[in-house]
Design a protein around this motif. Structure first.
Motif, PDB file in Angstrom:
ATOM      1  N   SER A 182      36.281  15.606  22.923  1.00 54.48           N
ATOM      2  CA  SER A 182      37.132  14.856  22.653  1.00 54.48           C
ATOM      3  C   SER A 182      37.118  14.798  21.529  1.00 54.48           C
ATOM      4  CB  SER A 182      37.871  13.291  23.087  1.00 54.48           C
ATOM      5  OG  SER A 182      38.534  12.433  22.737  1.00 54.48           O
ATOM      6  N   GLU A 202      43.499  13.174  29.564  1.00 53.72           N
ATOM      7  CA  GLU A 202      43.583  14.586  29.424  1.00 53.72           C
ATOM      8  C   GLU A 202      42.561  14.806  28.058  1.00 53.72           C
ATOM      9  OE1 GLU A 202      45.047  17.151  28.520  1.00 53.72           O
ATOM     10  OE2 GLU A 202      44.621  18.238  27.484  1.00 53.72           O
ATOM     11  N   THR A 203      41.783  13.872  28.284  1.00 46.93           N
ATOM     12  CA  THR A 203      40.271  13.680  27.373  1.00 46.93           C
ATOM     13  C   THR A 203      39.453  14.504  28.295  1.00 46.93           C
ATOM     14  OG1 THR A 203      39.559  11.658  28.151  1.00 46.93           O
ATOM     15  CG2 THR A 203      40.859  11.874  25.960  1.00 46.93           C
ATOM     16  N   GLU A 209      40.161  18.142  28.592  1.00 52.29           N
ATOM     17  CA  GLU A 209      40.309  19.011  27.067  1.00 52.29           C
ATOM     18  C   GLU A 209      38.285  19.607  27.774  1.00 52.29           C
ATOM     19  OE1 GLU A 209      40.110  16.347  22.885  1.00 52.29           O
ATOM     20  OE2 GLU A 209      41.660  15.596  24.067  1.00 52.29           O
ATOM     21  N   ARG A 267      37.281  22.064  29.170  1.00 51.84           N
ATOM     22  CA  ARG A 267      37.446  23.501  28.745  1.00 51.84           C
ATOM     23  C   ARG A 267      36.651  24.155  27.594  1.00 51.84           C
ATOM     24  NH1 ARG A 267      43.356  21.228  28.605  1.00 51.84           N
ATOM     25  NH2 ARG A 267      43.289  21.088  26.669  1.00 51.84           N
ATOM     26  N   TYR A 268      36.679  22.610  26.965  1.00 49.39           N
ATOM     27  CA  TYR A 268      35.525  23.090  26.067  1.00 49.39           C
ATOM     28  C   TYR A 268      33.956  23.500  26.552  1.00 49.39           C
ATOM     29  CZ  TYR A 268      32.176  21.056  21.721  1.00 49.39           C
ATOM     30  OH  TYR A 268      31.033  20.956  21.134  1.00 49.39           O
TER      31      TYR A 268
END
Ligand code: SF4
Length: 473
Positions: free
Chosen positions: A308, A352-353, A356, A359-360
Motif C-alpha cells: 500500500s 484491504e491493505t 493488497e 497481492r503485491y
C-alpha cells in the motif's frame, strides 16, 4: 579486567543477533551473528565472546563458563530484557565481585528504566558502546567512562555523552573473533547458503522508516562507512579463515545507500571470487545491479514492507511502488535472487491493505519472503506514535510471547490485533502455496540434495511454528 561478552541464553531458539531487526524466535531455525558484541571483543585482548542461543547453551552451562570473569557484558533487547536481567542476577549471586554491564538499543534508549529493572547490573551503555567497553575493561572508574549510566550506591548517575564513531576503519575486523569464539556452522538464515558469515562494512541508514530500530537508536541516519580497501582486506581474511563458507552477507542497514562505493566493493569482491549478498532498498538502479551481479552478488534482502503506497508514506519508507516493481523486474532479469520482507500491522493497515500487500508480494514474487508483525520498539517514531494514539495495549517487553514468538502489539480503530496476527499465516500460505511457487521451490530441491535436506527440515519447522502460533494466539 578479564572480560566476557555474552549473548545470554533466553527463549529457546531466540534470534537476537546483530542482523536481527525483530528479536524473536523465527519460523525456522535462524541465527544472525553477534557482530555488535564481536566488535568490542576484537578491541579487548584476552576477552571472549559466547553466543548462548546459537551454541544452544543453557543458563547453567553459561554460568559455569562465566565464573572466572571480572567483567561480563551482556547484549540485551526489548523482548529479552526480562530474561537478561534475571541472568545478570544469577551472575551476581554466583560472584558478587563481578562487574556486569548491559549494551544494546534497549538500554541505550531506556537507561534509567533498565538500571531499575535489572538491579544486578552495574552499568548500561548509552549509544554506541565499542569504546565504552574498552574503557571499562581497562579498569577506568565508571564515573569517568563517557556514554554510560552507572550505579553509585543507591543512585544512578549518568556520565558525559560519547560521540558517535566517525573513523570506521579504526575498528578492527571481527573475523578473528568469529574464528576464535564462534562455531560458524551454528548460524543459519533460511535464504542464505550454509554456512554463511555476515559482518558490517558501515553503520547507519539515510532513510527514516518510523518502525526501524537500528538507525533510530545505535546507527544514526548517516551511513558511516569503512574504506573499500578495509572491506577488501577483511574479506580476504575471512576467505582464508573460513574456506568452507558458501556465502558472505553484508549486514549494513542498506549496503546500497552509497552506490559508487557499493559498485567499487563489488568489483574488488569479483576479483576475490566470493559469493556475497547484502541488504538493499528497492530502488537500486539497473546499472548498479548489473555491476554487483557480475561480481558475485547472489541475493538481495529487500524490505518492501507493504503493498500500500499510503502505508509506505505513513512509515516514511521513501519508496514508490512503481520504482520497487521496476527494481524487482530488473533483479529478476539479471538473475539476482530476492528475499523480500513485509510487515503487517503498520499504521494505516486495514483488511484491504493486507489483501493488497499479499497481492503485491505475489506479483513481484521474490524467491522467498519473511512476514513480520509491526513491533513498536522504544526509541522509534512508531513507538512514540503508538503511545500518543493509544494503539499500544501491551508493555513494550511483551513484543514476544512466552515462547519468544512475535505478538501483534498494535490495535487500530479499523482493524484488531487478532486479525493482524492471523493474517500472517494467510500471507505465507497464499504466497507459498501457489502452483508456480511450489514448482520453483521443488525444482531447486531436486537439483541439489543438500538443499532438499535443508528445505525438508525447514518445512517441518515452519509448520510446527504455525501450529504453535495458533495455540498461543
Ligand atoms: S531503509 Fe531499511 S534499514 Fe533503512 S531505515 Fe528503512 S527499514 Fe531501516
Amino acid at each position: 579486567m578479564k572480560t566476557l561478552f555474552l549473548n545470554p541464553p533466553s527463549f529457546d531458539g531466540f534470534d537476537g543477533g546483530a542482523g536481527s531487526r525483530y528479536q524473536a524466535r523465527r519460523e525456522i531455525k535462524s541465527f544472525w551473528y553477534p557482530t555488535w558484541l564481536a566488535q568490542p571483543a576484537a578491541m579487548i585482548e584476552g576477552s571472549r565472546l559466547i553466543d548462548a542461543p546459537a551454541d544452544d547453551k543453557s543458563v547453567e552451562e553459561v554460568l559455569k563458563e562465566a565464573r572466572d570473569y571480572e567483567l561480563v557484558i551482556l547484549h540485551t533487547s526489548t523482548p529479552s530484557f526480562g530474561n537478561d536481567a534475571k541472568f545478570a542476577a544469577r551472575l551476581k549471586e554466583q560472584n558478587p565481585d563481578v562487574v556486569v554491564g548491559m549494551v544494546g538499543a534497549h538500554v541505550g534508549v531506556l537507561p534509567m528504566e533498565s538500571m531499575k529493572g535489572a538491579p544486578a547490573v552495574d552499568w548500561v551503555a548509552v549509544g554506541e558502546f565499542d569504546y565504552t567497553c574498552v574503557d571499562v575493561a581497562k579498569g577506568m572508574p565508571l564515573r569517568d567512562v563517557p556514554g554510560i549510566a552507572y550505579r553509585d550506591g543507591e543512585r544512578v548517575e549518568f556520565t558525559a555523552p560519547r560521540p558517535a564513531i566517525t573513523d570506521m576503519d579504526a575498528l578492527p575486523s571481527v573475523i578473528d573473533v568469529y574464528k576464535r569464539d564462534l562455531t560458524i556452522e551454528n548460524y543459519y538464515i533460511g535464504y542464505l547458503q550454509h554456512p554463511y558469515v555476515s559482518f558490517y562494512t558501515g553503520r547507519g541508514c539515510r532513510s527514516k522508516c518510523t518502525f526501524c530500530l537500528w538507525p533510530q537508536t545505535l546507527g544514526g541516519h548517516s551511513y558511516r562507512v569503512r574504506s573499500v580497501e578495509n572491506v577488501e582486506a577483511e574479506m580476504q581474511r575471512a576467505k582464508e579463515l573460513f574456506p568452507q563458507v558458501r556465502e558472505f552477507f553484508f549486514d549494513d542497514d542498506t549496503f546500497t545507500d552509497n552506490q559508487p562505493r557499493a559498485e567499487e566493493i563489488a568489483r574488488r569482491l569479483g576479483k576475490l571470487g566470493v559469493t556475497w549478498s547484502c541488504n538493499a532498498k528497492a530502488n537500486v538502479p539497473r546499472k548498479t545491479l548489473e555491476i554487483m551481479k557480475e561480481n558475485g552478488l547472489r541475493l538481495l534482502l529487500v524490505g518492501y514492507e507493504s503493498g500500500s503506497q499510503q502505508i509506505l508514506n505513513n512509515i516514511k519508507k521513501g519508496i514508490r511502488l512503481d520504482i520497487a516493481r521496476e527494481f524487482s523486474k530488473n533483479a529478476r532479469e539479471l538473475g539476482i535472487t530476492i528475499h523480500g520482507t513485509f510487515i503487517l500491522g503498520l499504521p494505516g493497515e486495514t483488511p484491504e491493505t493486507i489483501r493488497e500487500t499479499i497481492r503485491y508480494a505475489c506479483e513481484i514474487d521474490p524467491e522467498t519472503i519473511q512476514v513480520s508483525l509491526a513491533a513498536p520498539y522504544p526509541g522509534t517514531e512508531l513507538y512514540r506514535q503508538a503511545q500518543e494514539q493509544g494503539w499500544l495495549e501491551i508493555q513494550s517487553d511483551d513484543l514476544v510471547d512466552t515462547h519468544g514468538i512475535q505478538t501483534a502489539a498494535l490495535n487500530y480503530p479499523g482493524i484488531s490485533k487478532t486479525l493482524i496476527f492471523n493474517s500472517l499465516d494467510e500471507f505465507y500460505k497464499k504466497f507459498y502455496f501457489r502452483p508456480r511457487k511450489m514448482f520453483t521451490l521443488f525444482g531447486g530441491m531436486l537439483r541439489d540434495p543438500e538443499v532438499m535436506k535443508r528445505r525438508l527440515r525447514e518445512g517441518v519447522e515452519f509448520f510446527a511454528f504455525l501450529r504453535e502460533r495458533k495455540t498461543t494466539a
